[in-house]
Design an enzyme around this catalytic site. Sequence first.
Site, PDB file in Angstrom:
ATOM      1  N   GLU A   1       1.044  -1.309   0.248  1.00  0.00           N
ATOM      2  CA  GLU A   1       0.036  -0.064   0.163  1.00  0.00           C
ATOM      3  C   GLU A   1       1.271   1.168  -0.306  1.00  0.00           C
ATOM      4  O   GLU A   1       0.569   2.225  -1.190  1.00  0.00           O
ATOM      5  CB  GLU A   1      -1.269  -0.199   1.220  1.00  0.00           C
ATOM      6  CG  GLU A   1      -1.794   1.128   1.411  1.00  0.00           C
ATOM      7  CD  GLU A   1      -2.635   1.612   2.685  1.00  0.00           C
ATOM      8  OE1 GLU A   1      -3.450   1.953   2.799  1.00  0.00           O
ATOM      9  OE2 GLU A   1      -2.031   0.883   3.615  1.00  0.00           O
ATOM     10  N   HIS A   2       2.013   1.082   0.822  1.00  0.00           N
ATOM     11  CA  HIS A   2       2.887   2.695   1.138  1.00  0.00           C
ATOM     12  C   HIS A   2       4.072   1.678   0.878  1.00  0.00           C
ATOM     13  O   HIS A   2       5.125   1.344   1.275  1.00  0.00           O
ATOM     14  CB  HIS A   2       2.673   3.235   2.288  1.00  0.00           C
ATOM     15  CG  HIS A   2       1.169   3.508   2.993  1.00  0.00           C
ATOM     16  ND1 HIS A   2       0.231   2.498   3.450  1.00  0.00           N
ATOM     17  CD2 HIS A   2       0.989   4.821   2.530  1.00  0.00           C
ATOM     18  CE1 HIS A   2      -0.860   3.612   3.415  1.00  0.00           C
ATOM     19  NE2 HIS A   2      -0.516   4.445   2.994  1.00  0.00           N
TER      20      HIS A   2
END
Length: 435
Positions: A328-329
């Site tokens: 996601e990050h």
Amino acid sequence: MISRIDLRGPLPGDLRSVLPRAELDVEAALDKVRPICADVRHRGAAAVREHTRAFDGVDRESSRVPVEEIHAALAGLDPAVRDALEESIRRARVVHRAQRRGEVTTQVVPGGTVTERWIPVGRVGLYVPGGRAVYPSSVVMNVVPAQEAGVGSLAVTSPAQREFGGLPHPAILAACALLGVEEVHAVGGAQAVAMFAYGTADCARADLVTGPGNVYVAAAKRLLKGVIGIDAEAGPTEIAILADGTADAAEVAADLISQAEHDVLAAAVLVTDSPRLAGEVEAELAAQVARTKHTGRITEALAGRQSGIVLVDSVEAGLAVVDAYAAEHLEIHTADAAEVAARVRNAGAIFVGRHAPVSLGDYLAGSNHVLPTGGCACHSSGLSVQSFLRGVHVVEYDRDALAEATGRVVALAEAEDLPAHGAALKARFGWEVPS
């Protein structure tokens, strides 16, 4: 506190199978949300009220928050928080406004054009989580791209909170006020998704629902996809950091902790070719976690199967690992971080170098923090203006252009044993194929 996975040497063929990942059993949750969604479909606002009372301990006659309560929340907002939210909104608008797409007309042949027209969805429901943390920032991340896309009708929903008189958290209401949103509902969980999907006396049905939530929200999205459009089935939040020996261990540890703070299922993964850095980060984690507020939650997240330190032989091997993980990050803490970041293929958002931590993206970078989780970044994007637009092709051909195409259409139609398709064109030319 955090486990190690040693992938030095030849990397396994199926990298995903050996990398840490949180388990989110959406299928099991489906059995629990199915009757809730069916109840909302058949009984509308009454069902929403009952499920809100059962799950949140709040009983309100209407799910809709009075407009005066929204404005009162803004009036009572801490000036420093208001300033930060206003700047977050400004920066998000700069980025998302640039994502707008104009109408494009392409001449395919003389007299024949195809125009791609971008049309916003008519109405959206924007879900803002509530629970362990308060997310006015998620109001910004949902509302700004919808507004910049030109969505004509939008509603925000967030779980009812007993400590705030059955309303969503005041900071969430204040963020709505700053964005000019006056339709807010005090509803969470599966019943909120069903409310948007089917509509109630308090809330008109929507075409699309966006925003992260817990496993029951994800399960309701899966169940009702098709009845209503969805952005994604969001899972537990995650951070991956690709770092070499040039990285600062204290900064890397702080960034892992910042993501673990969200939830006991939050994933924090460090991929490095430096055993020295790995050891230093482990020491920093122990020291920093002891000093932070949510020690128990963070410790559980870091110790969980979803978190770990992955040792690799090189940054090149590390790139293969983070691409397989599809975080996601993703933070890049290496020498030549920009060059390394340019080679990443799979990530929801990429944060380049020590001065671009994920926390900046959560609030003030201008980027969107509603991002794909659970490895979905290999095929999906984060929330953007495009999430709220539909591309429609508009086809215009004149008689000569249609005549030129008819023979080939007839040939293809007959090859597919669909002769009426070809006949639809021949009917325009006296049932003959134009020469």
